[in-house]
Write a protein that holds these residues in place. Structure first.
Motif, PDB file in Angstrom:
ATOM      1  N   LEU A 164       2.012   4.045 -14.219  1.00 41.61           N
ATOM      2  CA  LEU A 164       2.342   4.079 -12.460  1.00 41.61           C
ATOM      3  C   LEU A 164       2.736   2.484 -11.980  1.00 41.61           C
ATOM      4  CD1 LEU A 164       1.386   5.345  -9.430  1.00 41.61           C
ATOM      5  CD2 LEU A 164      -1.059   4.763 -10.003  1.00 41.61           C
ATOM      6  N   LEU A 165       1.423   1.671 -12.396  1.00 40.86           N
ATOM      7  CA  LEU A 165       2.497   0.028 -12.118  1.00 40.86           C
ATOM      8  C   LEU A 165       3.728   0.158 -13.102  1.00 40.86           C
ATOM      9  CD1 LEU A 165       1.368  -2.560 -12.210  1.00 40.86           C
ATOM     10  CD2 LEU A 165       1.086  -2.762 -14.396  1.00 40.86           C
ATOM     11  N   ALA A 166       4.645   0.393 -13.721  1.00 43.92           N
ATOM     12  CA  ALA A 166       5.494   0.260 -13.669  1.00 43.92           C
ATOM     13  C   ALA A 166       6.366   0.794 -12.531  1.00 43.92           C
ATOM     14  CB  ALA A 166       6.481   0.772 -15.306  1.00 43.92           C
ATOM     15  N   ILE A 167       5.777   1.959 -11.766  1.00 42.03           N
ATOM     16  CA  ILE A 167       6.608   2.515 -10.852  1.00 42.03           C
ATOM     17  C   ILE A 167       6.520   1.796  -9.164  1.00 42.03           C
ATOM     18  CG2 ILE A 167       6.844   4.803  -9.176  1.00 42.03           C
ATOM     19  CD1 ILE A 167       5.674   6.561 -11.648  1.00 42.03           C
ATOM     20  N   VAL A 168       5.692   1.248  -8.925  1.00 45.92           N
ATOM     21  CA  VAL A 168       4.560   0.744  -8.012  1.00 45.92           C
ATOM     22  C   VAL A 168       5.519  -0.359  -8.213  1.00 45.92           C
ATOM     23  CG1 VAL A 168       2.952   1.908  -7.217  1.00 45.92           C
ATOM     24  CG2 VAL A 168       3.170   0.009  -8.969  1.00 45.92           C
ATOM     25  N   MET A 169       5.735  -1.159  -9.248  1.00 47.49           N
ATOM     26  CA  MET A 169       6.426  -2.851  -9.718  1.00 47.49           C
ATOM     27  C   MET A 169       7.902  -2.498  -9.078  1.00 47.49           C
ATOM     28  SD  MET A 169       4.607  -5.413 -10.100  1.00 47.49           S
ATOM     29  CE  MET A 169       3.191  -5.476 -10.936  1.00 47.49           C
ATOM     30  N   LEU A 170       8.661  -1.580  -9.547  1.00 46.35           N
ATOM     31  CA  LEU A 170      10.101  -1.223  -9.157  1.00 46.35           C
ATOM     32  C   LEU A 170      10.463  -1.172  -7.431  1.00 46.35           C
ATOM     33  CD1 LEU A 170      12.974  -0.856  -9.599  1.00 46.35           C
ATOM     34  CD2 LEU A 170      12.509   1.651 -10.902  1.00 46.35           C
ATOM     35  N   LEU A 171       9.386   0.136  -6.941  1.00 43.66           N
ATOM     36  CA  LEU A 171       9.786   0.560  -5.162  1.00 43.66           C
ATOM     37  C   LEU A 171       9.077  -1.057  -4.967  1.00 43.66           C
ATOM     38  CD1 LEU A 171       7.684   3.709  -5.620  1.00 43.66           C
ATOM     39  CD2 LEU A 171       9.817   3.582  -5.449  1.00 43.66           C
ATOM     40  N   PHE A 186       0.568  -1.114  -0.188  1.00 38.83           N
ATOM     41  CA  PHE A 186       0.162   0.106   0.482  1.00 38.83           C
ATOM     42  C   PHE A 186       0.688   0.913   0.350  1.00 38.83           C
ATOM     43  CE2 PHE A 186      -3.819  -2.451   1.165  1.00 38.83           C
ATOM     44  CZ  PHE A 186      -5.072  -1.986   0.684  1.00 38.83           C
ATOM     45  N   LEU A 187       1.806   1.050   0.917  1.00 35.43           N
ATOM     46  CA  LEU A 187       2.599   1.942   1.171  1.00 35.43           C
ATOM     47  C   LEU A 187       3.567   2.596  -0.192  1.00 35.43           C
ATOM     48  CD1 LEU A 187       4.402   4.839   2.883  1.00 35.43           C
ATOM     49  CD2 LEU A 187       5.921   2.571   3.354  1.00 35.43           C
ATOM     50  N   VAL A 188       3.791   1.467  -1.464  1.00 30.65           N
ATOM     51  CA  VAL A 188       5.379   2.190  -2.206  1.00 30.65           C
ATOM     52  C   VAL A 188       3.875   2.253  -3.444  1.00 30.65           C
ATOM     53  CG1 VAL A 188       6.568   0.445  -1.630  1.00 30.65           C
ATOM     54  CG2 VAL A 188       4.703  -0.732  -3.102  1.00 30.65           C
ATOM     55  N   PHE A 189       2.496   1.876  -3.048  1.00 30.89           N
ATOM     56  CA  PHE A 189       1.664   2.191  -4.140  1.00 30.89           C
ATOM     57  C   PHE A 189       1.222   3.593  -4.182  1.00 30.89           C
ATOM     58  CE2 PHE A 189      -2.611   3.312  -6.201  1.00 30.89           C
ATOM     59  CZ  PHE A 189      -2.294   2.014  -6.865  1.00 30.89           C
ATOM     60  N   PHE A 190       1.480   4.083  -3.122  1.00 30.53           N
ATOM     61  CA  PHE A 190       0.822   6.171  -2.609  1.00 30.53           C
ATOM     62  C   PHE A 190       2.163   6.331  -3.148  1.00 30.53           C
ATOM     63  CE2 PHE A 190      -2.919   4.546  -0.291  1.00 30.53           C
ATOM     64  CZ  PHE A 190      -4.000   4.259  -1.927  1.00 30.53           C
ATOM     65  N   LEU A 234      -7.459   4.874  -4.302  1.00 26.16           N
ATOM     66  CA  LEU A 234      -7.557   3.479  -3.582  1.00 26.16           C
ATOM     67  C   LEU A 234      -7.918   2.020  -4.405  1.00 26.16           C
ATOM     68  CD1 LEU A 234      -7.579   3.278  -0.567  1.00 26.16           C
ATOM     69  CD2 LEU A 234      -9.778   3.421   0.016  1.00 26.16           C
ATOM     70  N   PRO A 235      -8.612   2.491  -4.754  1.00 29.30           N
ATOM     71  CA  PRO A 235      -9.143   0.688  -5.916  1.00 29.30           C
ATOM     72  C   PRO A 235      -8.640   0.220  -6.362  1.00 29.30           C
ATOM     73  CG  PRO A 235     -11.054   1.914  -6.147  1.00 29.30           C
ATOM     74  CD  PRO A 235     -10.156   3.257  -5.585  1.00 29.30           C
ATOM     75  N   GLY A 236      -7.306   1.444  -7.169  1.00 28.52           N
ATOM     76  CA  GLY A 236      -6.306   0.317  -7.602  1.00 28.52           C
ATOM     77  C   GLY A 236      -5.075   0.336  -7.086  1.00 28.52           C
ATOM     78  N   ILE A 286       4.643  10.087  -7.089  1.00 29.72           N
ATOM     79  CA  ILE A 286       5.496  10.380  -8.412  1.00 29.72           C
ATOM     80  C   ILE A 286       5.024  10.678  -9.326  1.00 29.72           C
ATOM     81  CG2 ILE A 286       8.014   9.569  -9.059  1.00 29.72           C
ATOM     82  CD1 ILE A 286       8.726   7.817  -6.402  1.00 29.72           C
ATOM     83  N   ARG A 287       4.293   9.967  -9.526  1.00 27.97           N
ATOM     84  CA  ARG A 287       3.280   9.943 -11.330  1.00 27.97           C
ATOM     85  C   ARG A 287       2.772  11.077 -11.473  1.00 27.97           C
ATOM     86  NH1 ARG A 287       2.318  10.499 -15.518  1.00 27.97           N
ATOM     87  NH2 ARG A 287       1.695   8.925 -17.150  1.00 27.97           N
ATOM     88  N   PHE A 288       2.057  11.708 -10.236  1.00 27.44           N
ATOM     89  CA  PHE A 288       0.676  12.644 -10.026  1.00 27.44           C
ATOM     90  C   PHE A 288       1.700  13.616  -9.873  1.00 27.44           C
ATOM     91  CE2 PHE A 288      -1.633   8.269 -11.237  1.00 27.44           C
ATOM     92  CZ  PHE A 288      -2.024   8.676 -12.135  1.00 27.44           C
ATOM     93  N   MET A 289       2.686  14.031  -9.764  1.00 23.81           N
ATOM     94  CA  MET A 289       3.594  15.626  -9.102  1.00 23.81           C
ATOM     95  C   MET A 289       2.744  16.299  -9.118  1.00 23.81           C
ATOM     96  SD  MET A 289       7.811  16.214  -8.618  1.00 23.81           S
ATOM     97  CE  MET A 289       7.702  14.542  -9.251  1.00 23.81           C
ATOM     98  N   TYR A 290       2.013  16.996 -10.052  1.00 25.72           N
ATOM     99  CA  TYR A 290       1.167  17.797 -10.725  1.00 25.72           C
ATOM    100  C   TYR A 290      -0.317  18.128 -10.717  1.00 25.72           C
ATOM    101  CZ  TYR A 290       6.008  18.475 -12.172  1.00 25.72           C
ATOM    102  OH  TYR A 290       7.527  19.009 -12.522  1.00 25.72           O
ATOM    103  N   TRP A 291      -0.664  16.675  -9.872  1.00 28.29           N
ATOM    104  CA  TRP A 291      -1.877  17.070  -9.666  1.00 28.29           C
ATOM    105  C   TRP A 291      -2.560  18.367  -8.863  1.00 28.29           C
ATOM    106  CZ3 TRP A 291      -5.182  13.431 -10.279  1.00 28.29           C
ATOM    107  CH2 TRP A 291      -7.159  13.688  -9.317  1.00 28.29           C
ATOM    108  N   GLN A 292      -3.990  18.147  -9.506  1.00 27.72           N
ATOM    109  CA  GLN A 292      -4.169  19.952  -8.873  1.00 27.72           C
ATOM    110  C   GLN A 292      -4.994  19.407  -7.879  1.00 27.72           C
ATOM    111  OE1 GLN A 292      -3.380  22.723 -10.600  1.00 27.72           O
ATOM    112  NE2 GLN A 292      -1.828  21.531 -12.257  1.00 27.72           N
TER     113      GLN A 292
END
Length: 465
Positions: free
Chosen positions: A113-120, A25-29, A51-53, A34-40
């Motif tokens: 996002l999937l690639a990032i969380v897999m690596l983390l 859960f921690l690595v996903f968030f 959360l569902p993902g 990281i992926r949505f760094m510029y989230w508005q």
């Protein structure tokens, strides 16, 4: 050990799984940040949107790690050993997540996002496991046990503890010799019985007494002392119960008929039968839909290599000793038993075709048994069905062998995922110990555990011939 529906799960496995659920859960968030760094929007809105993902990702990765044996604590715990199991688990998880994205678009959260969380996840799980297995506090979680007995059975228990790399749930404080029993354990492990048993329990701060005495007759068995321990809240465990709890099988040479008769388990109620039948139909239908293309390809390749028939039917012994015809893909040449006498399968069996070796390795040859499940002759999970010829031999030589026929045989089972392929009377005895465990403790929870383990057996090609 933690008991769930009559099946024991190591407390260390439960603790490790709990930690890794939090890590995933921690690595996903973190990955989402990281992926949505510029989230508005706000951080809360980002968290809720992902959360569902996070739930799907965590569930899939945990299931893949469990399937590939990452919660079996007798596996290697060094850096290389962790990587050898974790990398295939994450690769399998990546493939399943891609399939989920295709089938259920509402769970899509992006390949980036999937690639990032897999690596983390790879980095954090490896680091977390290394720290977990080196954590000195794990020793304090083990229950301290005194072994009553120092003979041959106690020696087997000593060898189990000393010769295994598993993270055991107990720590043996010592062995108390029993009167008139030859000592087989090392002298350094012996605790002289200089005081009543309860006093020794207090002296050594023991939480459990394990009875490992070969002979209980003669009037010298300390039943009163054991009762005093039990009344004080000290767990008293018979050697048969110990093997059931710690090893997941019923040790044949430690079984007493009275233990089987008066002990728990062996439940065959209407509710359990109904739940199991619903589970069988549901699991078989899903497996049929998923594997239908594979079955069609296997049938075509068998036809090309060795002609008809694609399937073969063979007599097997089912519930209550009833004989039925099992269906499988043919993996041997047509004249495999031209002498008419049944034979055990062997390693590198020359009777097996080239396609047969592949479908046996991947357990594809077992898939047509789905139709036996639909007909009610088999369950999805249960003891492996055996041929009448071998049942006659084994019933005459192996005590309690016919107890495995008190429930329906299965496509997969506890013995199949816990013990290699058997091809002798000795192997049959070893596998029977696991079959009896399943007959005694079968439940929906244990069926799910076996299905998860079966995935690992198929992917790793363990136990096939």
């Amino acid at each position: 050990m933690i008991r769930i529906s009559n099946h024991y799960i190591s407390r260390f496995s439960v603790l490790l799984a709990g930690i890794e659920i939090i890590e995933l859960f921690l690595v996903f968030f973190i990955g989402a940040g990281i992926r949505f760094m510029y989230w508005q929007g706000t951080a809360t809105e980002l968290l809720l949107s992902q959360l569902p993902g996070a739930f799907v990702f965590t569930f899939v990765i945990m299931a893949c790690m469990a399937a590939l044996g990452m919660y079996q604590l007798d596996s290697r715990r060094d850096f290389e050993g962790i990587l050898l199991r974790l990398l295939p688990s994450l690769a399998l998880g990546f493939g399943i997540m891609a399939l989920i994205f295709y089938l259920f678009p509402e769970f899509y959260f992006g390949r980036g996002l999937l690639a990032i969380v897999m690596l983390l996840a790879l980095l954090l799980i490896v680091l977390g496991r290394i720290l977990f297995f080196r954590w000195s506090g794990l020793d304090t979680l083990r229950s301290r046990a005194l072994i009553l007995g120092a003979g041959s059975r106690a020696k087997e228990l000593f060898d189990l503890v000393e010769g295994s790399s598993a993270l055991h749930n107990f720590k043996v404080v010592g062995f108390i010799p029993f009167e008139k029993e030859p000592r087989s354990v090392p002298a350094a492990s012996v605790v002289p019985k200089t005081a009543p048993l309860l006093s020794l329990v207090d002296q050594y701060d023991v939480q459990e007494v394990i009875v490992a005495i070969q002979e209980r007759r003669g009037g010298t068995f300390p039943i009163q002392e054991l009762l005093e321990c039990k009344i004080r809240g000290i767990r008293v465990t018979d050697i048969a119960g110990f093997y059931e709890r710690e090893c997941g099988h019923l040790r044949m040479d430690a079984l007493y008929p009275s233990w089987l008769v008066f002990g728990g388990g062996f439940d065959q109620g209407t509710l359990r039968t109904t739940v199991k039948r619903v589970f069988d139909i549901t699991a078989s239908l899903i497996l049929l839909i998923v594997t239908l293309p594979v079955m069609l390809v296997a049938a075509l390749l068998i036809l090309i290599e060795d002609g008809r028939p694609v399937f073969y039917k063979q007599e097997r012994v089912g519930k209550g000793g009833a004989v039925y015809q099992v269906a499988k893909f043919r993996s041997m040449f047509n004249d495999a038993e031209k002498g008419g006498k049944p034979q055990w399968a062997t390693a590198d069996d020359p009777r097996v075709t080239r396609i047969g070796r592949i479908i046996r390795k991947l357990r594809i040859d077992e898939l047509p048994q789905i139709f036996n499940v639909f007909k009610g002759e088999m369950s999805f999970v249960g003891p492996r069905p055996e041929r009448p010829h071998f049942v006659d031999i084994l019933s005459a030589q192996v005590p309690y062998y016919n107890m495995r026929h008190s429930i329906k045989p299965g496509i997969t089972g506890w013995a199949q995922v816990r013990y290699p392929y058997g091809a002798s009377v000795e192997d049959a005895i070893e596998k029977l110990q696991y079959d009896l465990y399943y007959v005694k403790n079968h439940s929906l929870f244990l069926d799910v555990v076996i299905l998860i383990d079966t995935v690992g057996v198929v992917l790793l090609g363990k136990g096939s011939r």
